[in-house]
Write an enzyme that holds these catalytic residues in place. Sequence first.
Site, PDB file in Angstrom:
ATOM      1  N   ASP A  10      -5.342   2.932  -8.625  1.00  0.00           N
ATOM      2  CA  ASP A  10      -4.405   2.408  -7.627  1.00  0.00           C
ATOM      3  C   ASP A  10      -3.005   2.559  -8.220  1.00  0.00           C
ATOM      4  O   ASP A  10      -2.846   2.921  -9.394  1.00  0.00           O
ATOM      5  CB  ASP A  10      -4.712   0.925  -7.354  1.00  0.00           C
ATOM      6  CG  ASP A  10      -3.756   0.319  -6.331  1.00  0.00           C
ATOM      7  OD1 ASP A  10      -3.456   0.978  -5.318  1.00  0.00           O
ATOM      8  OD2 ASP A  10      -3.266  -0.811  -6.544  1.00  0.00           O
ATOM      9  N   SER A  11      -1.996   2.225  -7.412  1.00  0.00           N
ATOM     10  CA  SER A  11      -0.625   2.274  -7.913  1.00  0.00           C
ATOM     11  C   SER A  11      -0.315   1.118  -8.860  1.00  0.00           C
ATOM     12  O   SER A  11       0.700   1.146  -9.546  1.00  0.00           O
ATOM     13  CB  SER A  11       0.346   2.203  -6.735  1.00  0.00           C
ATOM     14  OG  SER A  11       0.101   1.006  -6.011  1.00  0.00           O
ATOM     15  N   TYR A  42       3.400   3.258  -4.024  1.00  0.00           N
ATOM     16  CA  TYR A  42       2.962   4.477  -3.352  1.00  0.00           C
ATOM     17  C   TYR A  42       3.337   4.436  -1.863  1.00  0.00           C
ATOM     18  O   TYR A  42       3.510   5.474  -1.238  1.00  0.00           O
ATOM     19  CB  TYR A  42       1.436   4.608  -3.441  1.00  0.00           C
ATOM     20  CG  TYR A  42       0.882   5.139  -4.754  1.00  0.00           C
ATOM     21  CD1 TYR A  42       1.675   5.321  -5.883  1.00  0.00           C
ATOM     22  CD2 TYR A  42      -0.470   5.461  -4.844  1.00  0.00           C
ATOM     23  CE1 TYR A  42       1.136   5.810  -7.068  1.00  0.00           C
ATOM     24  CE2 TYR A  42      -1.016   5.955  -6.023  1.00  0.00           C
ATOM     25  CZ  TYR A  42      -0.215   6.131  -7.135  1.00  0.00           C
ATOM     26  OH  TYR A  42      -0.758   6.619  -8.299  1.00  0.00           O
ATOM     27  N   GLY A  43       3.402   3.233  -1.324  1.00  0.00           N
ATOM     28  CA  GLY A  43       3.511   3.061   0.136  1.00  0.00           C
ATOM     29  C   GLY A  43       4.729   3.678   0.774  1.00  0.00           C
ATOM     30  O   GLY A  43       4.739   3.967   1.969  1.00  0.00           O
ATOM     31  N   CYS A  73      -7.102   2.406  -3.390  1.00  0.00           N
ATOM     32  CA  CYS A  73      -5.742   2.368  -2.870  1.00  0.00           C
ATOM     33  C   CYS A  73      -5.778   2.890  -1.435  1.00  0.00           C
ATOM     34  O   CYS A  73      -6.249   4.006  -1.196  1.00  0.00           O
ATOM     35  CB  CYS A  73      -4.851   3.258  -3.736  1.00  0.00           C
ATOM     36  SG  CYS A  73      -3.208   3.521  -3.044  1.00  0.00           S
ATOM     37  N   THR A  75      -3.229   3.679   0.478  1.00  0.00           N
ATOM     38  CA  THR A  75      -2.233   4.728   0.700  1.00  0.00           C
ATOM     39  C   THR A  75      -2.769   6.084   0.245  1.00  0.00           C
ATOM     40  O   THR A  75      -2.646   7.089   0.950  1.00  0.00           O
ATOM     41  CB  THR A  75      -0.928   4.374  -0.058  1.00  0.00           C
ATOM     42  OG1 THR A  75      -0.557   3.033   0.292  1.00  0.00           O
ATOM     43  CG2 THR A  75       0.189   5.317   0.286  1.00  0.00           C
ATOM     44  N   GLU A 151       2.687  -7.520  -6.879  1.00  0.00           N
ATOM     45  CA  GLU A 151       2.956  -7.077  -8.260  1.00  0.00           C
ATOM     46  C   GLU A 151       3.776  -8.134  -9.000  1.00  0.00           C
ATOM     47  O   GLU A 151       3.647  -8.318 -10.203  1.00  0.00           O
ATOM     48  CB  GLU A 151       3.722  -5.748  -8.261  1.00  0.00           C
ATOM     49  CG  GLU A 151       2.917  -4.555  -7.790  1.00  0.00           C
ATOM     50  CD  GLU A 151       1.814  -4.096  -8.753  1.00  0.00           C
ATOM     51  OE1 GLU A 151       2.061  -4.052  -9.971  1.00  0.00           O
ATOM     52  OE2 GLU A 151       0.710  -3.787  -8.270  1.00  0.00           O
ATOM     53  N   CYS A 181      -4.434  -2.342   2.669  1.00  0.00           N
ATOM     54  CA  CYS A 181      -3.829  -2.083   1.352  1.00  0.00           C
ATOM     55  C   CYS A 181      -4.574  -2.984   0.379  1.00  0.00           C
ATOM     56  O   CYS A 181      -4.786  -4.178   0.660  1.00  0.00           O
ATOM     57  CB  CYS A 181      -2.345  -2.441   1.385  1.00  0.00           C
ATOM     58  SG  CYS A 181      -1.573  -2.544  -0.249  1.00  0.00           S
ATOM     59  N   THR A 182      -4.969  -2.429  -0.757  1.00  0.00           N
ATOM     60  CA  THR A 182      -5.814  -3.201  -1.672  1.00  0.00           C
ATOM     61  C   THR A 182      -5.058  -4.335  -2.384  1.00  0.00           C
ATOM     62  O   THR A 182      -5.679  -5.174  -3.028  1.00  0.00           O
ATOM     63  CB  THR A 182      -6.470  -2.272  -2.710  1.00  0.00           C
ATOM     64  OG1 THR A 182      -5.437  -1.496  -3.348  1.00  0.00           O
ATOM     65  CG2 THR A 182      -7.473  -1.349  -2.041  1.00  0.00           C
ATOM     66  N   HIS A 183      -3.746  -4.369  -2.252  1.00  0.00           N
ATOM     67  CA  HIS A 183      -3.012  -5.524  -2.788  1.00  0.00           C
ATOM     68  C   HIS A 183      -3.212  -6.770  -1.902  1.00  0.00           C
ATOM     69  O   HIS A 183      -3.057  -7.888  -2.380  1.00  0.00           O
ATOM     70  CB  HIS A 183      -1.504  -5.238  -2.853  1.00  0.00           C
ATOM     71  CG  HIS A 183      -1.075  -4.390  -4.008  1.00  0.00           C
ATOM     72  ND1 HIS A 183      -1.322  -3.043  -4.073  1.00  0.00           N
ATOM     73  CD2 HIS A 183      -0.388  -4.708  -5.150  1.00  0.00           C
ATOM     74  CE1 HIS A 183      -0.801  -2.547  -5.200  1.00  0.00           C
ATOM     75  NE2 HIS A 183      -0.234  -3.542  -5.869  1.00  0.00           N
TER      76      HIS A 183
HETATM   77  N1  DGL Z   1      -2.606  -0.795  -3.231  1.00  0.00           N
HETATM   78  C1  DGL Z   1      -2.021   0.250  -2.491  1.00  0.00           C
HETATM   79  C2  DGL Z   1      -2.633   0.482  -1.161  1.00  0.00           C
HETATM   80  O1  DGL Z   1      -3.787   0.109  -1.019  1.00  0.00           O
HETATM   81  C3  DGL Z   1      -0.641   0.710  -2.703  1.00  0.00           C
HETATM   82  C4  DGL Z   1       0.515  -0.191  -2.523  1.00  0.00           C
HETATM   83  C5  DGL Z   1       1.762   0.571  -2.928  1.00  0.00           C
HETATM   84  O2  DGL Z   1       1.780   1.119  -4.023  1.00  0.00           O
HETATM   85  O3  DGL Z   1       2.687   0.645  -2.104  1.00  0.00           O
HETATM   86  O4  DGL Z   1      -2.072   1.033  -0.275  1.00  0.00           O
END
Ligand code: DGL
Length: 261
Positions: A10-11, A42-43, A73, A75, A151, A181-183
């Site tokens: 992931d990012s 990454y988004g 991730c 994205t 983050e 998004c996994t966050h």
């Molecule tokens: N965790 C990521 C996702 O699932 C990326 C979030 C990011 O880096 O913007 O999209």
Amino acid sequence: MDTRAIGMFDSGVGGMTVYKEVKKAFPKQKIVYLGDTARFPYGSKSKETIIEITRKGIEFLIQKNVKLIIIACGTATSQALEKVKNSYPIPIIGIIEPTVQYIKESHLRKIGVIATHGTIRSNAWEQELKKKIENIEVQNKACPLLAPMAEEGFIDNEIAKLTIHEYLKDLKNIDGLILGCTHYPLFKPLIAKELGSHIEIINTGEKIVRKVKSILKEDTSSVKENVEDEIYLTDTECNFIEVVKKLLGKSEIIEIKKAIV
Ligand code: DGL
């Protein structure tokens, strides 16, 4: 018995929400995790950049001799998985297909999707949902502030509460919400409070476990005890450990290694 590790990337810290679910299902399975914190977020990046950095992540994990890669991730799944998955000799899976399969088998037909700008722009969730499920309604909402807040560890304070309210207030008449998004599972308690208990909140990490089982098809019960996972970050100047402690509820320090990717 294939004792090689599962690779995930992931990012940043978001993919650890997937790690948590996979670890719960396969406690004796070694995992090698890469958080590309040097390139976070990454988004907001272009599709071309996401494809390029997804390849770098995959190639790093392949060098670590993994048997399966989970793109943890949204994205990277939405913009790069289809493009890259057939270029490598091991299975590579993302978060969209297993989640759509779960929804197909459920009663849910009015779905909200929240994710990064890049994921929403790609329309990958809506396309996959409509391709696999008849009569499904989809509402999309980009929530670009949430991943940086995660983050930063802002997952349970007033700012997080207000931000979630602002983003979710336009989603009307849904019965399920995909955390695309996994966050975002880091905000699940606040999201649940905002939406109420009648809306199912869908954590993609939980839904990917069945897919992993079907690929591994093996009994990992005799894989050696006390496996030591390896966690790599491309930049270690971040709050990764603090956020992971909140997520996993662990007090012990996780060892972080620096990755050059
Ligand atoms: N965790 C990521 C996702 O699932 C990326 C979030 C990011 O880096 O913007 O999209």
